[in-house]
Design a protein around this motif. Structure first.
Motif, mmCIF file in Angstrom:
data_model
loop_
_atom_site.group_PDB
_atom_site.id
_atom_site.type_symbol
_atom_site.label_atom_id
_atom_site.label_comp_id
_atom_site.label_asym_id
_atom_site.label_seq_id
_atom_site.Cartn_x
_atom_site.Cartn_y
_atom_site.Cartn_z
ATOM 1 N N ALA A 212 0.820 -1.206 0.000
ATOM 2 C CA ALA A 212 0.000 0.000 0.000
ATOM 3 C C ALA A 212 0.858 1.261 0.000
ATOM 4 O O ALA A 212 0.637 2.178 -0.795
ATOM 5 N N GLY A 213 1.857 1.303 0.885
ATOM 6 C CA GLY A 213 2.664 2.512 1.011
ATOM 7 C C GLY A 213 3.959 2.478 0.236
ATOM 8 O O GLY A 213 4.452 3.523 -0.210
ATOM 9 N N VAL A 214 4.554 1.286 0.091
ATOM 10 C CA VAL A 214 5.835 1.147 -0.596
ATOM 11 C C VAL A 214 5.803 -0.114 -1.451
ATOM 12 O O VAL A 214 4.937 -0.964 -1.293
ATOM 13 N N SER A 215 6.769 -0.206 -2.346
ATOM 14 C CA SER A 215 6.949 -1.416 -3.155
ATOM 15 C C SER A 215 8.369 -1.919 -2.951
ATOM 16 O O SER A 215 9.332 -1.165 -3.133
ATOM 17 N N ASP A 216 8.500 -3.173 -2.560
ATOM 18 C CA ASP A 216 9.810 -3.761 -2.290
ATOM 19 C C ASP A 216 10.364 -4.428 -3.541
ATOM 20 O O ASP A 216 9.620 -5.069 -4.290
ATOM 21 N N VAL A 217 11.673 -4.281 -3.754
ATOM 22 C CA VAL A 217 12.338 -4.881 -4.909
ATOM 23 C C VAL A 217 13.524 -5.707 -4.425
ATOM 24 O O VAL A 217 14.329 -5.243 -3.617
ATOM 25 N N CYS A 218 13.612 -6.935 -4.910
ATOM 26 C CA CYS A 218 14.739 -7.816 -4.592
ATOM 27 C C CYS A 218 15.198 -8.483 -5.882
ATOM 28 O O CYS A 218 14.388 -9.090 -6.586
ATOM 29 N N ILE A 219 16.487 -8.362 -6.187
ATOM 30 C CA ILE A 219 17.037 -8.922 -7.416
ATOM 31 C C ILE A 219 17.965 -10.088 -7.088
ATOM 32 O O ILE A 219 18.865 -9.967 -6.260
ATOM 33 N N TYR A 220 17.713 -11.208 -7.757
ATOM 34 C CA TYR A 220 18.564 -12.396 -7.664
ATOM 35 C C TYR A 220 19.297 -12.611 -8.984
ATOM 36 O O TYR A 220 18.751 -12.346 -10.058
ATOM 37 N N SER A 237 -1.349 5.387 -3.579
ATOM 38 C CA SER A 237 -1.375 6.511 -4.518
ATOM 39 C C SER A 237 -2.552 6.369 -5.485
ATOM 40 O O SER A 237 -3.135 7.371 -5.912
ATOM 41 N N ILE A 238 -2.908 5.136 -5.832
ATOM 42 C CA ILE A 238 -4.092 4.906 -6.667
ATOM 43 C C ILE A 238 -5.351 5.313 -5.907
ATOM 44 O O ILE A 238 -6.233 6.006 -6.426
ATOM 45 N N ASN A 239 -5.423 4.897 -4.655
ATOM 46 C CA ASN A 239 -6.603 5.209 -3.840
ATOM 47 C C ASN A 239 -6.816 6.714 -3.690
ATOM 48 O O ASN A 239 -7.946 7.206 -3.716
ATOM 49 N N LYS A 240 -5.717 7.451 -3.528
ATOM 50 C CA LYS A 240 -5.836 8.900 -3.381
ATOM 51 C C LYS A 240 -6.419 9.525 -4.637
ATOM 52 O O LYS A 240 -7.248 10.446 -4.565
ATOM 53 N N ASP A 241 -6.005 9.042 -5.793
ATOM 54 C CA ASP A 241 -6.535 9.579 -7.046
ATOM 55 C C ASP A 241 -8.009 9.224 -7.224
ATOM 56 O O ASP A 241 -8.790 10.025 -7.745
ATOM 57 N N GLU A 253 -11.200 1.093 -1.801
ATOM 58 C CA GLU A 253 -10.437 -0.141 -1.992
ATOM 59 C C GLU A 253 -11.267 -1.225 -2.662
ATOM 60 O O GLU A 253 -10.807 -1.907 -3.587
ATOM 61 N N GLU A 254 -12.504 -1.371 -2.211
ATOM 62 C CA GLU A 254 -13.371 -2.387 -2.817
ATOM 63 C C GLU A 254 -13.677 -2.036 -4.269
ATOM 64 O O GLU A 254 -13.715 -2.916 -5.145
ATOM 65 N N LEU A 255 -13.868 -0.766 -4.539
ATOM 66 C CA LEU A 255 -14.108 -0.330 -5.910
ATOM 67 C C LEU A 255 -12.916 -0.677 -6.792
ATOM 68 O O LEU A 255 -13.078 -1.193 -7.908
ATOM 69 N N LYS A 256 -11.721 -0.410 -6.303
ATOM 70 C CA LYS A 256 -10.507 -0.661 -7.084
ATOM 71 C C LYS A 256 -10.324 -2.146 -7.370
ATOM 72 O O LYS A 256 -10.050 -2.541 -8.517
ATOM 73 N N ILE A 257 -10.479 -2.972 -6.358
ATOM 74 C CA ILE A 257 -10.235 -4.406 -6.525
ATOM 75 C C ILE A 257 -11.357 -5.075 -7.324
ATOM 76 O O ILE A 257 -11.117 -5.924 -8.184
#
Length: 483
Positions: A212-220, A237-241, A253-257
């Protein structure tokens, strides 16, 4: 199964707190006995901002686990995310102890253990130490140098650090409800562990956990963690828009999903969704196409950030297995299509069930659970279990967190003379000053496509389906019936 075999994992995210309970199985996998999800409060972009609210959120989720399993949780393994998590490369070497220059297990152990003495910048703690490769006499690279000959043995280490203040708040929230933190993991590593096959790790893959707040990235690549980062942009950020269209927060949230899609061309532009307004006689309408356009704009931002992370890590065009998407927003329709088109890479959506027993896979069949299930799996491999019983232990006074570093398995010493071998000077760990340009506003979705994603500072590394318990069903209207 005895209570002392339980492993409890707590993932406190921006919108959800996920608590998972598991037990080891005979086949080396984790049996996920129960998972509980509750709305998370007091957390902003992965960081605890209000300890009391965070503690209450954890208490509610833990209480559900206790009721399901008939246990009382006293200890737990936890996960953390947020832009305070940083990653830096750090080279070092030791002199080989053998008289004839043969490299023994003890030499490898001394090299890896030498990193535990590295001093993190003020206010930070060293959380994970990951050797990237071994080099003999500054010339020959080797995945396993034991048995080779040389004067020096070196490596470049991936050092992952976290901010003490932020990590201590999570521990304090647990202590307020009588739970002791047994060990702290970082969510990017935990989620990646839960959704990635060994072949993908070898070929090269980027795991993206969109929260929701951040996106985690891990590269192997080559089976080794090469890069870890946190992008300060998530599905909020989608929800705010969406809210900017006058739609009340409790329906967003329910609308988005339920009706959202990441590709506008894939939806019926004539259909409308009627959403309740402020009064019983008021309502708002939004078309499927407009809703999809909002989602697309933000997901393109995230896709561009992901591409920039891969490029900054030096792995652009080198990840044969492509991108793995997980996390709550991985449930959005057509998100795989959008990410593949934007990055030019293969993409798959993953559930955290790779290391889970067949009998309990259904309990892990939600991408929101990736970090929690990954924590269970890692803790199991490290031989971890937690104290559970009929009554919780009283909370201990808050103390400064001590975080164990990931260390290689113990090796048999080769010779006592190793302790006398001179050591190379250790350079200081770089300051954690690399981050995204703060001039970029998360609300700016109108702009030049060529500059989407925002400018970044240069450096070693760039920082960068929530729970909804609503019972309302939206009305989907044909265009002829819309007002």
């Amino acid at each position: 199964m005895a209570n002392n075999n339980y492993i409890i994992a707590i993932d406190l995210g921006t919108s959800n707190v996920v608590v998972a309970a598991g037990t080891p199985s005979d086949d080396g996998k984790i049996s996920v006995e129960a998972v509980a999800v509750r709305e998370s409060k007091g957390v902003v972009r992965g960081e605890v901002k209000n300890v009391e609210q965070a503690a209450q959120s954890i208490r509610e989720a833990v209480g559900e686990i206790e009721e399901k399993l008939g246990i009382t949780v006293q200890e737990a393994f936890t996960g953390i995310s947020g832009s305070h998590i940083k990653c830096a490369k750090h080279p070092y070497y030791v002199y080989v102890s053998g008289a004839d220059g043969e490299i023994f297990e003890e030499d490898v152990r001394r090299l890896n253990d030498s990193m535990t003495g590295v001093q993190a910048p003020d206010g930070y703690s060293l959380m994970h130490i990951i050797p990237q490769h071994y080099i003999v006499d500054d010339e020959e690279e080797a995945p396993d140098p034991v048995g080779m000959f040389g004067k020096t043995l070196g490596s470049t280490f991936n050092l992952i650090i976290g901010e003490n203040t932020i990590m201590s708040r999570l521990e304090k929230a647990l202590q307020k409800i009588g739970i002791q933190q047994k060990k702290l993991y970082i969510n990017p590593l935990a989620a990646a562990d839960a959704v990635t096959f060994p072949d993908e790790k070898d070929l090269g893959v980027a795991v993206v956990d969109i929260g929701a707040g951040v996106s985690d990235v891990c590269i192997y690549q080559d089976g080794i963690v090469r890069y870890v980062g946190v992008i300060p942009l998530g599905s909020d950020s989608i929800n705010k828009d969406i809210r900017s269209y006058g739609i009340m927060e409790r329906y967003v949230e329910e609308l988005k999903i339920k009706y959202g899609c990441a590709v506008p061309s894939a939806v019926d532009g004539e259909k409308l969704v009627k959403v309740p307004g402020r009064t019983p006689h008021d309502h708002k309408e939004i078309s499927f196409r407009n809703l999809a356009s909002i989602i697309e704009a933000r997901m393109l931002d995230i896709a561009d950030y992901v591409a920039e992370e891969i490029k900054a890590a030096g792995y652009e065009g080198r990840l044969t297995a492509g991108i793995i998407l997980t996390g709550g927003s991985a449930m959005l329709r057509e998100i795989k299509t959008l990410m593949a088109q934007r990055t030019g890479m293969d993409v798959r959506i993953a559930l955290p069930d790779i290391n889970v027993t067949d009998q309990t896979k259904e309990n892990a069949s939600d991408p929101r659970f990736s970090a929690a299930v990954g924590i269970l799996s890692i803790a199991m491999r490290e031989g971890g279990s937690v104290a559970v019983g009929a009554g919780r232990r009283p909370a201990k006074p808050a103390t400064s967190p001590v975080h164990e570093s990931a260390r290689p398995a113990e090796r048999q010493p080769a010779a006592d003379a190793a302790a006398q071998v001179p050591q190379a000077p250790r350079p200081p760990l770089p300051d954690p000053d690399f981050e995204y340009d703060t001039t970029r506003r998360s609300g700016d979705r109108d702009g030049d496509e060529a500059t989407r994603g925002g400018a970044k500072k240069k450096g070693l590394f760039q920082k960068l389906k929530e729970k909804f318990e609503k019972t309302f069903d939206f009305d989907v209207l044909d265009d002829d019936n819309s007002i």
